[in-house]
Design a protein around this motif. Structure first.
Motif, short mmCIF file in Angstrom:
data_model
loop_
_atom_site.label_atom_id
_atom_site.label_comp_id
_atom_site.label_asym_id
_atom_site.label_seq_id
_atom_site.Cartn_x
_atom_site.Cartn_y
_atom_site.Cartn_z
N ALA A 145 43.45 13.59 72.63
CA ALA A 145 44.45 12.73 73.27
C ALA A 145 45.58 12.39 72.29
O ALA A 145 46.76 12.40 72.67
CB ALA A 145 43.80 11.44 73.78
N MET A 146 45.24 12.11 71.05
CA MET A 146 46.26 11.79 70.06
C MET A 146 47.18 12.99 69.82
O MET A 146 48.41 12.85 69.78
CB MET A 146 45.62 11.32 68.75
CG MET A 146 46.61 10.77 67.74
SD MET A 146 47.52 9.31 68.30
CE MET A 146 46.33 8.03 67.96
N GLN A 147 46.59 14.16 69.70
CA GLN A 147 47.40 15.37 69.50
C GLN A 147 48.32 15.61 70.69
O GLN A 147 49.51 15.91 70.51
CB GLN A 147 46.48 16.57 69.28
CG GLN A 147 47.21 17.84 68.94
CD GLN A 147 46.26 18.98 68.63
OE1 GLN A 147 45.16 19.05 69.18
NE2 GLN A 147 46.67 19.87 67.76
N ARG A 148 47.80 15.45 71.89
CA ARG A 148 48.59 15.67 73.10
C ARG A 148 49.74 14.65 73.20
O ARG A 148 50.87 15.01 73.50
CB ARG A 148 47.66 15.56 74.32
CG ARG A 148 48.30 15.88 75.64
CD ARG A 148 47.30 15.81 76.80
NE ARG A 148 46.76 14.46 77.01
CZ ARG A 148 45.53 14.08 76.74
NH1 ARG A 148 44.65 14.91 76.23
NH2 ARG A 148 45.14 12.83 76.97
N ARG A 149 49.44 13.39 72.91
CA ARG A 149 50.47 12.35 73.05
C ARG A 149 51.51 12.39 71.93
O ARG A 149 52.65 11.98 72.13
CB ARG A 149 49.80 10.98 73.09
CG ARG A 149 49.00 10.76 74.34
CD ARG A 149 49.54 9.58 75.12
NE ARG A 149 48.97 9.46 76.43
CZ ARG A 149 47.75 9.02 76.70
NH1 ARG A 149 46.94 8.68 75.74
NH2 ARG A 149 47.34 8.91 77.96
N MET A 150 51.10 12.86 70.76
CA MET A 150 52.03 12.90 69.63
C MET A 150 52.89 14.17 69.60
O MET A 150 53.88 14.24 68.88
CB MET A 150 51.28 12.77 68.30
CG MET A 150 50.67 11.39 68.09
SD MET A 150 51.88 10.05 68.08
CE MET A 150 52.60 10.27 66.48
N LYS A 151 52.51 15.17 70.38
CA LYS A 151 53.22 16.46 70.36
C LYS A 151 54.73 16.31 70.51
O LYS A 151 55.48 16.90 69.74
CB LYS A 151 52.65 17.39 71.42
CG LYS A 151 53.17 18.80 71.30
CD LYS A 151 52.47 19.72 72.29
CE LYS A 151 52.96 21.15 72.08
NZ LYS A 151 52.24 22.08 72.96
N PRO A 152 55.22 15.53 71.46
CA PRO A 152 56.68 15.40 71.60
C PRO A 152 57.36 14.72 70.39
O PRO A 152 58.58 14.79 70.25
CB PRO A 152 56.86 14.53 72.85
CG PRO A 152 55.56 14.57 73.56
CD PRO A 152 54.51 14.82 72.53
N PHE A 153 56.57 14.08 69.55
CA PHE A 153 57.13 13.31 68.43
C PHE A 153 56.84 13.94 67.07
O PHE A 153 57.05 13.30 66.04
CB PHE A 153 56.57 11.88 68.47
CG PHE A 153 56.82 11.18 69.77
CD1 PHE A 153 58.06 10.63 70.06
CD2 PHE A 153 55.82 11.09 70.73
CE1 PHE A 153 58.30 10.00 71.27
CE2 PHE A 153 56.03 10.47 71.94
CZ PHE A 153 57.28 9.92 72.22
N ALA A 157 54.84 4.52 67.90
CA ALA A 157 53.54 4.85 67.32
C ALA A 157 52.47 3.86 67.78
O ALA A 157 51.36 4.25 68.12
CB ALA A 157 53.63 4.86 65.80
N GLU A 158 52.81 2.57 67.83
CA GLU A 158 51.86 1.56 68.28
C GLU A 158 51.50 1.74 69.75
O GLU A 158 50.35 1.59 70.13
CB GLU A 158 52.40 0.15 68.03
CG GLU A 158 52.34 -0.25 66.58
CD GLU A 158 52.72 -1.70 66.34
OE1 GLU A 158 52.81 -2.48 67.32
OE2 GLU A 158 52.91 -2.06 65.18
N ARG A 159 52.49 2.06 70.57
CA ARG A 159 52.25 2.27 72.00
C ARG A 159 51.32 3.47 72.21
O ARG A 159 50.34 3.39 72.96
CB ARG A 159 53.55 2.49 72.75
CG ARG A 159 53.34 2.72 74.25
CD ARG A 159 54.66 2.96 75.00
NE ARG A 159 55.53 3.92 74.38
CZ ARG A 159 55.40 5.26 74.48
NH1 ARG A 159 54.40 5.77 75.17
NH2 ARG A 159 56.25 6.06 73.89
#
Length: 151
Positions: free
Chosen positions: A42-50, A64-66
């Motif tokens: 989940a972290m990898q998927r959510r951070m991909k755009p950033f 990052a907190e969100r």
């Protein structure tokens, strides 16, 4: 040194364990370990755009907190018992968990969740086996919570 003391219970890490909150007799949370497989995915998927902003050190702290709160609510804070807010009982839902984890006034609660979910001792294989031996006998039937572990 016997390395078996480092064995963790992968099921407990992924499915969570029940942990009492700060001396309360009844209030507890069910926590999966930070860094479990679902958390990492989940972290990898959510951070991909950033990724670019993250590498450059320009990712906004609020973003990052969100993202962290979203991933915690989805993969770490799995349930709770007997939690109240301002005297009102809180029914667990992932959406409610997210709202609590995002609330700046409840930052200490979020920090406690992260601290407890990072405590490797909660997920040790030997500790889980000992906890299971200390559980009261179950009834003849089974319930949806029959697999829940208590620590």
């Amino acid at each position: 040194m016997d390395l078996s003391r480092f064995k963790s219970d992968r099921e407990a890490e992924d499915d969570g364990v029940w942990v009492a909150l700060d001396g309360s007799e009844n209030a507890s949370v069910k926590l999966a370990r930070i860094g479990n497989r679902r958390y990492r995915d989940a972290m990898q998927r959510r951070m991909k755009p950033f990724r670019r902003a993250l590498r450059a050190g320009t990712l906004e702290e609020a973003t990052a907190e969100r993202i962290t709160a979203e991933v915690l609510a989805e993969t770490v804070l799995l349930d709770w018992r007997d939690l109240t807010l301002d005297g009102r009982a809180l029914t667990y839902s992932p959406e409610r968990a997210l709202s609590l984890l995002l609330d700046p006034a409840l930052r200490d609660f979020r920090d406690l969740i992260v601290e407890m979910a990072s405590d490797i001792e909660l997920y040790r294989q030997q500790d889980q086996e000992a906890a299971e031996k200390n559980l009261p006998p179950s009834s003849a039937g089974t319930s949806p919570g029959a697999k829940n572990r208590i620590s």
